[in-house]
Design a protein around this motif. Structure first.
Motif, short mmCIF file in Angstrom:
data_model
loop_
_atom_site.label_atom_id
_atom_site.label_comp_id
_atom_site.label_asym_id
_atom_site.label_seq_id
_atom_site.Cartn_x
_atom_site.Cartn_y
_atom_site.Cartn_z
N THR A 236 28.58 8.94 -0.33
CA THR A 236 28.33 7.73 -0.26
C THR A 236 27.89 6.51 0.05
N ALA A 237 26.68 7.75 -0.70
CA ALA A 237 24.94 7.63 -0.95
C ALA A 237 25.36 6.57 -2.57
N VAL A 238 26.16 7.90 -3.40
CA VAL A 238 25.99 7.13 -4.84
C VAL A 238 26.64 5.75 -4.74
N MET A 239 28.21 5.65 -3.82
CA MET A 239 28.51 4.53 -3.41
C MET A 239 28.15 3.33 -3.47
N ARG A 240 26.29 3.99 -2.68
CA ARG A 240 25.46 2.30 -2.22
C ARG A 240 24.97 2.17 -3.68
N ASP A 241 25.02 3.02 -4.48
CA ASP A 241 24.00 3.41 -5.87
C ASP A 241 24.56 2.54 -6.81
N VAL A 242 25.88 2.61 -6.92
CA VAL A 242 26.65 2.28 -7.51
C VAL A 242 27.94 1.18 -7.41
N PRO A 243 27.86 0.23 -6.89
CA PRO A 243 28.81 -0.43 -6.18
C PRO A 243 29.98 -0.74 -7.02
N ASP A 244 29.94 -0.65 -8.63
CA ASP A 244 30.77 -0.51 -9.12
C ASP A 244 31.90 0.69 -9.00
N ILE A 245 31.94 1.27 -7.76
CA ILE A 245 32.68 2.78 -7.81
C ILE A 245 33.66 1.75 -6.36
N GLY A 246 35.35 1.72 -6.36
CA GLY A 246 36.03 1.22 -5.96
C GLY A 246 36.24 2.31 -4.36
N PHE A 247 36.63 3.62 -4.67
CA PHE A 247 36.69 4.50 -3.88
C PHE A 247 36.44 6.24 -4.67
N ALA A 248 36.34 7.28 -3.67
CA ALA A 248 35.87 8.77 -3.54
C ALA A 248 36.72 9.42 -3.30
N PHE B 217 35.90 5.27 0.92
CA PHE B 217 36.52 4.24 0.38
C PHE B 217 35.12 2.61 1.27
N ARG B 218 35.91 1.46 0.35
CA ARG B 218 34.72 0.38 0.86
C ARG B 218 35.78 -0.20 1.73
N ASP B 219 34.80 -0.32 3.30
CA ASP B 219 36.09 -1.14 4.31
C ASP B 219 35.58 -2.26 4.58
N TYR B 220 36.69 -3.56 3.91
CA TYR B 220 36.58 -4.35 3.46
C TYR B 220 36.71 -5.01 5.27
N LYS B 221 37.02 -4.94 6.21
CA LYS B 221 37.84 -5.84 7.68
C LYS B 221 35.76 -4.78 8.05
N ILE B 222 35.01 -5.35 7.73
CA ILE B 222 33.70 -5.41 8.63
C ILE B 222 33.17 -6.66 9.72
N GLU B 223 33.63 -7.98 8.84
CA GLU B 223 33.33 -8.54 9.86
C GLU B 223 34.63 -8.93 10.96
N GLY B 224 34.56 -9.40 12.20
CA GLY B 224 35.39 -9.36 13.00
C GLY B 224 35.98 -8.06 13.58
N ALA B 225 35.20 -7.15 13.54
CA ALA B 225 35.69 -5.90 13.83
C ALA B 225 36.59 -5.95 15.23
N MET C 202 28.70 -4.60 -2.36
CA MET C 202 27.64 -4.19 -1.99
C MET C 202 27.31 -4.22 -0.04
N LYS C 203 27.92 -5.45 0.20
CA LYS C 203 28.04 -5.10 1.73
C LYS C 203 28.82 -4.64 2.36
N ALA C 204 29.77 -4.26 1.93
CA ALA C 204 30.96 -3.83 2.71
C ALA C 204 30.50 -2.25 3.29
N GLU C 205 31.03 -2.14 4.46
CA GLU C 205 30.63 -1.03 5.09
C GLU C 205 31.54 -0.10 4.35
N ILE C 206 31.05 1.70 4.38
CA ILE C 206 31.31 2.88 3.30
C ILE C 206 32.07 3.64 4.57
N VAL C 207 33.37 3.57 4.27
CA VAL C 207 33.56 4.51 5.59
C VAL C 207 34.00 6.06 4.61
#
Ligand code: ATP
Ligand code: ATP
Ligand code: MG
Ligand code: MG
Ligand code: MG
Ligand code: MG
Length: 279
Positions: free
Chosen positions: A59-71, A214-222, A254-259
């Motif tokens: 998760t920390a790697v994905m935060r530091d390297v935003p080009d990563i889509g999922f892991a 992965f980056r969860d784009y459903k963060i707003e209006g949770a 970069m702002k999306a929550e990583i879940v």
């Protein structure tokens, strides 16, 4: 920097530029983790803290390297997937590979004490090797992911049965190995159920399915389940995004929550619900 007579040595450098328009997968794997897990008394067959530490580092790697889509992680390995249009380091293989591996290793060591507070790390310290593989299509990438998840299942069923035979069945390691030689999945399920009252289906999902991050784009209006962000390049297939659009997209990523989820992604459903992952 001033030129010097020594500068020509730079021409000896070699670098591989990764093929364009392909998914980039970086897979890392713990070096000698069979021994490492014994040293720190990882619970067998699965030490949950060790898996959660792997997930936290990823998760920390994905935060530091935003080009990563999922892991995706199982045991001591993690696969990081970059989108086909990724331009990180101009797609130079060694830069991408070494950045992912060293960032992961740093966080693994940094976060160790959070997950193993009573077991300080001592040399030899954990390290990871890594490789880069390119996948030219969504189908081959999905087959790669399915391959890793099937591996997770096969290994976990084997290990669960093996350790039940050792820990509860009184066999030694060699006897347990002998008992399992040539058995199919159904037989292992049967040993677990009839000999130990274990229904494999009830084992924890993190052990059976591994961990997809992965980056969860459903963060707003949770809670509403609305997909707020749209997949990169959604303006049309093959349409090039402008630099400003790309920058906007990068910031949103970069702002999306990583879940982290422990879910089946061999079936279509997972990908259908998250179309931005395979864009
Ligand atoms: P190599 O350096 O070739 O990768 P290795 O000893 O790391 O050698 P792997 O095939 O990667 O071999 O297997 C990793 C081993 O680490 C597993 O077999 C298991 O014994 C141990 N391991 C990793 N994670 C866990 C965990 N969460 N719980 C228990 N054991 C684990
Ligand atoms: P890149 O990611 O492209 O390598 P960078 O910021 O690391 O970017 P480098 O060309 O590697 O750029 O330069 C490293 C910089 O780190 C130096 O310019 C200097 O500012 C700083 N730096 C590194 N080591 C030291 C040091 N021991 N003392 C002071 N500054 C240092
Ligand atoms: Mg290895
Ligand atoms: Mg290993
Ligand atoms: Mg491994
Ligand atoms: Mg530098």
């Amino acid at each position: 920097m001033a030129n010097s007579k020594y500068e020509y040595v730079k021409t000896f450098e070699q670098s591989t530029t990764l093929l364009p328009a392909t998914y980039i997968v970086v897979r890392l794997d713990g070096r000698g983790f069979h021994k490492f897990s014994a040293k720190y008394n990882f619970e067998k067959p699965n030490d949950r803290r060790a898996l959660e530490l792997m997930n936290a580092a990823a998760t920390a790697v994905m935060r530091d390297v935003p080009d990563i889509g999922f892991a995706y992680g199982i045991s001591d390995e993690f696969s990081f997937v970059f989108g086909r249009e990724c331009r990180l380091f101009d797609r130079r293989e060694s830069k991408i590979l070494t950045t992912v591996i060293s960032t992961f290793t740093s966080y693994y060591v940094h976060l160790w004490s959070t997950f193993f507070p009573s077991k300080p790390l001592m040399p030899p310290l954990p390290s990871f090797d890594g490789r880069v593989v390119l996948y030219p299509s969504t189908q081959t990438l999905r087959d790669y992911m399915s391959w890793r998840q099937v591996d997770c299942h096969i290994n976990n069923l084997y290990n669960t049965t093996f350790w039940a035979l050792v820990q509860k069945g009184g066999l030694d390691n060699a006897q347990a190995e002998e008992r399992l030689k040539g058995t199919l999945a159904a037989e292992k399920n049967e040993i677990l159920f009839s000999q130990f009252g274990i229904n494999y289906n009830n084992e924890d999902e993190i052990f059976k399915k591994g961990s997809i991050v992965f980056r969860d784009y459903k963060i707003e209006g949770a809670g509403s389940g609305n997909i707020v962000a749209t997949p990169a390049g959604s303006g049309g297939d093959g349409a090039e995004m402008s630099r400003t659009q790309q920058e906007k997209e990068r910031k949103r990523r970069m702002k999306a929550e990583i879940v982290t989820e422990h879910t089946d992604f061999i079936k279509d459903e997972f990908w259908q619900q998250k179309p931005w992952l395979l864009s």
